[in-house]
Enzyme design. Sequence first.
Site, PDB file in Angstrom:
ATOM      1  CG  ASP A  16      -0.558  -0.079   2.699  1.00  0.00           C
ATOM      2  OD1 ASP A  16       0.149   0.346   2.648  1.00  0.00           O
ATOM      3  OD2 ASP A  16      -0.535  -1.166   3.377  1.00  0.00           O
ATOM      4  CG  HIS A  53       7.071  -8.554   0.012  1.00  0.00           C
ATOM      5  ND1 HIS A  53       6.781  -8.770   0.864  1.00  0.00           N
ATOM      6  CD2 HIS A  53       8.854  -9.002  -0.129  1.00  0.00           C
ATOM      7  CE1 HIS A  53       7.803 -10.037   1.597  1.00  0.00           C
ATOM      8  NE2 HIS A  53       8.761 -10.110   1.106  1.00  0.00           N
TER       9      HIS A  53
END
Length: 170
Positions: A16, A53
């Site tokens: 995010d 990631h």
Amino acid sequence: MAGLENCNLYYTTNYDDFLERALHLSDRDVVTVSSEHELSQSLHQKTQVVKFHGDFNRPEAMVLTESDYDRRMMFEDALDLKMRSDVLGKVILFIGYSFNDANVAYLFRRLNDVFGKLPQSFVGKRAYIAYSNPSDFERRLFHARDIEVISVDGNQREEDIAGLLEGMAS
């Protein structure tokens, strides 16, 4: 974490953009780095958020499958080389990590291997972890990896923790 005014480099495994938005709200010039291509574009930015990631804005770089994760854990791609370079002469602060995740424990071992080959940092410590109410066992685990534990109360607000950490840095 946006309140850590002396910190201009953040590594995260989150997809995010919450950290970037918080930094923008704190009037910080921020660039997100989740691929080798973005490394060259981030050289002159004041604050970098490195996403190990991947990022929702670059789905092809996201770590989603077991194979993706296995490749990520090899610690041999461009972002890993950046991290190795970044730790030279710097002190690392881990926030939001624990040994409950075997892969995080592996990362700590790898970093400790790197630290063990380097001369002592100018402040005498190479790594700290802000950890909520650590047990004696957890303290021993971190100590075995040369990571100093900063005990924080799980009810403390981010601003209070940022102030504590900034005070330690000065």
